[in-house]
Design an enzyme around this catalytic site. Structure first.
Site, PDB file in Angstrom:
ATOM      1  N   ARG A   1       1.145   1.585  -5.865  1.00 20.47           N
ATOM      2  CA  ARG A   1       1.784   0.748  -5.077  1.00 20.47           C
ATOM      3  C   ARG A   1       0.161  -0.201  -4.650  1.00 20.47           C
ATOM      4  O   ARG A   1       0.463  -0.969  -3.941  1.00 20.47           O
ATOM      5  CB  ARG A   1       2.108   1.294  -3.703  1.00 20.47           C
TER       6      ARG A   1
ATOM      7  N   GLU B   1       0.203  -9.549 -18.136  1.00 20.68           N
ATOM      8  CA  GLU B   1       0.124  -8.424 -16.765  1.00 20.68           C
ATOM      9  C   GLU B   1      -0.551  -7.224 -17.341  1.00 20.68           C
ATOM     10  O   GLU B   1      -1.404  -6.858 -16.259  1.00 20.68           O
ATOM     11  CB  GLU B   1       1.498  -7.981 -16.726  1.00 20.68           C
TER      12      GLU B   1
ATOM     13  N   LYS C   1       3.129  -2.323  -7.632  1.00 23.70           N
ATOM     14  CA  LYS C   1       4.275  -2.073  -8.081  1.00 23.70           C
ATOM     15  C   LYS C   1       5.409  -2.678  -7.339  1.00 23.70           C
ATOM     16  O   LYS C   1       6.410  -3.472  -7.739  1.00 23.70           O
ATOM     17  CB  LYS C   1       4.607  -0.748  -8.101  1.00 23.70           C
TER      18      LYS C   1
ATOM     19  N   ASN D   1       1.058   0.188   5.888  1.00 20.14           N
ATOM     20  CA  ASN D   1       1.662  -0.577   4.841  1.00 20.14           C
ATOM     21  C   ASN D   1       2.366  -1.684   5.238  1.00 20.14           C
ATOM     22  O   ASN D   1       3.195  -1.523   6.211  1.00 20.14           O
ATOM     23  CB  ASN D   1       2.263   0.371   3.873  1.00 20.14           C
ATOM     24  N   GLY D   2       1.939  -2.992   5.050  1.00 17.08           N
ATOM     25  CA  GLY D   2       2.631  -3.917   5.469  1.00 17.08           C
ATOM     26  C   GLY D   2       1.793  -5.222   5.969  1.00 17.08           C
ATOM     27  O   GLY D   2       0.447  -5.041   5.830  1.00 17.08           O
TER      28      GLY D   2
ATOM     29  N   TRP E   1      -3.911  -2.036  -1.379  1.00 19.18           N
ATOM     30  CA  TRP E   1      -3.576  -3.170  -2.179  1.00 19.18           C
ATOM     31  C   TRP E   1      -3.956  -4.023  -1.124  1.00 19.18           C
ATOM     32  O   TRP E   1      -3.140  -4.478  -0.127  1.00 19.18           O
ATOM     33  CB  TRP E   1      -2.342  -3.332  -2.678  1.00 19.18           C
TER      34      TRP E   1
ATOM     35  N   LYS F   1       4.800  -9.403 -19.987  1.00 14.38           N
ATOM     36  CA  LYS F   1       4.075  -7.932 -20.189  1.00 14.38           C
ATOM     37  C   LYS F   1       2.810  -8.152 -20.607  1.00 14.38           C
ATOM     38  O   LYS F   1       1.910  -7.195 -20.293  1.00 14.38           O
ATOM     39  CB  LYS F   1       5.071  -7.079 -21.078  1.00 14.38           C
TER      40      LYS F   1
ATOM     41  N   HIS G   1       7.652 -30.614 -26.459  1.00 12.19           N
ATOM     42  CA  HIS G   1       7.477 -31.648 -25.294  1.00 12.19           C
ATOM     43  C   HIS G   1       6.335 -31.404 -24.446  1.00 12.19           C
ATOM     44  O   HIS G   1       6.242 -31.699 -23.332  1.00 12.19           O
ATOM     45  CB  HIS G   1       8.770 -31.290 -24.356  1.00 12.19           C
TER      46      HIS G   1
ATOM     47  N   GLU H   1      10.055 -12.401 -20.832  1.00 12.89           N
ATOM     48  CA  GLU H   1       9.503 -11.082 -20.407  1.00 12.89           C
ATOM     49  C   GLU H   1       8.236 -10.676 -21.493  1.00 12.89           C
ATOM     50  O   GLU H   1       7.232 -10.058 -20.883  1.00 12.89           O
ATOM     51  CB  GLU H   1      10.755 -10.287 -20.478  1.00 12.89           C
TER      52      GLU H   1
ATOM     53  N   CYS I   1       0.872  -1.206   0.052  1.00 10.57           N
ATOM     54  CA  CYS I   1      -0.048   0.009   0.034  1.00 10.57           C
ATOM     55  C   CYS I   1       0.989   1.235  -0.077  1.00 10.57           C
ATOM     56  O   CYS I   1       2.130   1.112   0.128  1.00 10.57           O
ATOM     57  CB  CYS I   1      -0.843   0.245   1.312  1.00 10.57           C
TER      58      CYS I   1
HETATM   59  O1  M6R Z   1      11.041  -4.487  -7.449  1.00  8.41           O
HETATM   60  P1  M6R Z   1      11.259  -5.652  -8.224  1.00  8.41           P
HETATM   61  O2  M6R Z   1      11.919  -5.695  -9.193  1.00  8.41           O
HETATM   62  O3  M6R Z   1      11.949  -6.698  -7.148  1.00  8.41           O
HETATM   63  O4  M6R Z   1       9.903  -6.547  -8.619  1.00  8.41           O
HETATM   64  C1  M6R Z   1       9.812  -7.688  -8.882  1.00  8.41           C
HETATM   65  C2  M6R Z   1       8.659  -7.993  -9.613  1.00  8.41           C
HETATM   66  O5  M6R Z   1       7.688  -7.963  -8.636  1.00  8.41           O
HETATM   67  C3  M6R Z   1       8.280  -7.009 -10.858  1.00  8.41           C
HETATM   68  O6  M6R Z   1       9.404  -7.234 -11.635  1.00  8.41           O
HETATM   69  C4  M6R Z   1       6.983  -7.487 -11.593  1.00  8.41           C
HETATM   70  O7  M6R Z   1       7.143  -8.758 -12.101  1.00  8.41           O
HETATM   71  C5  M6R Z   1       6.669  -6.354 -12.505  1.00  8.41           C
HETATM   72  N1  M6R Z   1       5.245  -5.954 -12.195  1.00  8.41           N
HETATM   73  C6  M6R Z   1       6.837  -6.683 -13.937  1.00  8.41           C
HETATM   74  O8  M6R Z   1       6.452  -5.681 -14.643  1.00  8.41           O
END
Ligand code: M6R
Length: 608
Positions: free
Chosen positions: A27, A488, A603, A100-101, A74, A485, A504, A481, A2
């Protein structure tokens, strides 16, 4: 995950909090709230929805006050409801807090409080915290917060208002980030730097267990045992425009576009054709470098994929035994760490719970830890022995793009330094590679100019609901990756495989409704990947190829070709990832998705 903010000073607090929350919305964004102290009482307003919904809610209300806290959520404990949204208050309305936490022992505490007649209106751990504070409070805030810290297990950044104290707010930090901002006559706090940037660049990062009292123009800090402590003031070199959209429709578009500049700034001052200098935060000598035999790279999500690219380049440029793992796995494995092992933790935010836990594990085994992160004051940056900063500027879009580029730059610098200084690479070859790396920001800028071609591909393929991404060698992590993307931000199901693995199992999925996105630059594995393309084509899957300029053969195999400039094989990830980021962006836009704040995500993932 959060975002929390706090303000005290001469300004009307509602505007400061709304603006701060907007800058923290990456966040968490399922609900939002604020509390304003008007000098005699504290008013709480909260909504299910975004910060803009909170702004509409408070618009018609006369919330007069210059002291307050805010929160963007969040959800962890309890669903997305108005009751569970923050701020939370105790039964007498004496204390209000945002959190937050995750407090791990909240159920035990809740049971104890209930047995004493305390009732609860939400399912959150945060309500338990404020009601515990209320029980502990003995008239002395510092003593009470010290005791609160002793009773709570887990992670928390708390910002607390007291009805009896209209002159300031209190903060407590353990495991979740909290930054204080300093200016004349004002006091700020936030989970991250961007909310502070319009007001100040001088910040203090609270340390583990710290308690702070923030009043206009003054801050007092104590450690977890209540002893006064001084914490250093850091000057932030980000400016406020770096955290703005700058005319782009989304942060993600802006951040994709910045990647040439980001790579340039990651490499700047650290690389020349005569050597690599990782700067003053890396404290290795030649003996240490030559003693290394193993390197472990550990991260999550996109950062993990950057490590998979690095695995390939480290194997090529050094004689080290390279191992890469996901932090949530690594932290529970029986890893062997010796004096000959360098452990590298890669995290954009520097706050990812699993990556931090993995780092602490290596430290407890006596290992040497290098952190690669974008945030100087982050927990990772403060805990590692050696630090390499990305210098990418703030990344606000939840989907990591420019920080992936920065991570590749930093990891290639590391690989080149190790190869060069250990003597694994001959100096002529090392110098040639350095030159290749130095040219890359320009190459990246050339690829970015081709966005229109990628958009056309997105228009053609945005209607499909399933994709298979394929690549080999350096292109395999890029396929991973690209698929991440796409799923996500556009919620399109996308799986990625090493192209040779397709037969496979995943080949069973192929049919005319499942396009294959293949990353196939002209490299040493080109022909092998081409065979896999033919296999997919035989199953009538539409083929979209990310292929090199001048590759005519691919035109006969693919339904659509996205062109990238030719480059040396080991540098291809810097180039080929860009059209995949752009493709995900355009598909998400065409499907009407919320690009910067995809559902269910946040994030920085500060919980396990
Ligand atoms: O802050 P970080 O790089 O440790 O975060 C790792 C992942 O949470 C982050 O890369 C996540 O997969 C992203 N949303 C990817 O776009």
């Amino acid at each position: 995950m959060c975002g929390v903010v706090g303000y005290v000073g001469p300004r009307k607090v509602v505007g400061v909090i709304l603006e701060g929350l907007r800058r923290l919305e990456y966040r968490g964004y399922d609900s939002a709230g604020m509390a304003v102290h008007d000098g005699s009482s504290i008013r709480v307003e909260k909504v299910v929805g975004k910060v803009s919904d909170l702004a509409s809610r408070v618009e018609g209300i006369n919330l007069d006050g210059t002291l307050g806290v805010g929160h963007t959520r969040w959800a962890t404990h309890g669903g997305v409801t108005g009751e569970n949204a923050h701020p939370h208050r105790d039964q007498d309305g004496r204390f209000v807090l945002v959190h937050n936490g995750i407090v791990e022992n909240y159920l035990d505490i809740r049971d104890q409080l209930e047995s004493r007649g305390v009732s609860f209106y939400s399912q959150t751990d945060s309500e338990v915290v404020v009601k515990l504070l209320s029980q502990i409070y003995d008239g002395d805030m510092l003593r009470s917060l010290t005791e609160l810290g002793r009773r709570l297990e887990g992670s928390y950044a708390l910002v607390i208002l007291s009805k009896d104290d209209p002159g300031g707010f209190y903060c407590v930090r353990k495991g979740s980030p909290l930054v204080l901002g300093l200016t004349e006559g004002e006091g700020f706090c936030a989970s991250d730097v961007p909310p502070l940037l319009p007001y100040t660049k001088d910040v203090i990062y609270l340390e583990e267990g710290d308690i702070a009292e923030v009043r206009p123009g003054s801050v007092r800090i104590w450690d977890k045992d209540g002893r006064p402590v001084e914490r250093p003031v850091h000057r932030i070199d980000w400016d406020v425009s770096m955290a703005e959209k700058d005319g782009y429709p989304h942060y993600m578009a802006k951040e994709i576009h910045e990647q040439g500049t980001v790579l340039r700034s990651t490499l700047k001052g650290r690389l020349s054709e005569s050597g690599v200098d990782l700067g003053d935060d890396v404290h290795w000598d030649g003996d240490f470098l030559r003693s290394l035999r193993r390197i472990n790279l550990v991260a999550c999500g996109t950062s993990y994929y950057a490590c998979l690219v690095a695995e390939r380049v480290l194997e090529r440029w050094t004689s080290l035994d390279v191992k890469v793992d996901i932090a949530s796995e690594y932290r529970y494995r029986d890893v062997k760490i010796g004096a000959d092992t360098l452990a590298v933790f890669v995290s954009q935010s520097g706050e990812t719970a699993d990556t931090l836990a993995a780092q602490r594990k290596v430290r407890s085994l006596g290992g040497r830890c290098l952190g690669i992160t974008n945030v100087r004051g982050s927990t990772l940056a403060r805990e590692v022995h050696d630090l390499l900063l990305l210098k990418a500027g703030p990344e606000i879009g939840v989907a990591a793009t420019k920080t992936f580029m920065g991570q590749l730059g930093a990891l290639y610098l590391l690989a080149l330094k190790l190869g060069w200084e250990r003597g694994d690479l001959n100096p002529v070859e090392a110098s040639r590679l350095a030159y290749g790396l130095l040219k890359l920001p320009y190459e990246v800028e050339r690829v970015l100019e081709r966005d229109g071609d990628v958009k056309a591909a997105a228009e053609r393929f945005c209607g499909y609901d399933d994709f298979l991404f394929l690549g080999r060698g350096f292109s395999y992590p890029i396929a991973l990756e690209g698929a991440l993307k796409l799923k996500e931000i556009s919620y399109v199901h996308a799986e990625a495989y090493a192209a040779g693995e397709m037969k496979h199992g995943p080949i069973a999925l192929l049919e005319p409704n499942v396009p294959v996105m293949v990353v196939i630059p002209k490299d040493g594995l080109y022909e092998k990947t081409l065979s896999n393309v033919q296999e997919a084509r035989a199953r009538k899957s539409p083929i979209v190829a990310v292929a090199s300029d001048g590759d005519d053969l691919i035109d006969q195999m693919a339904d659509w070709v996205i062109r990238i400039p030719r480059c040396e094989e080991c540098f291809s990830p810097f180039i080929s990832v860009i059209p995949l980021q752009q493709f995900a962006y355009h598909v998400a836009q065409l499907r009407g998705c919320e690009i910067d704040q995809p559902r269910n995500l946040a994030k920085s993932v500060t919980v396990e």
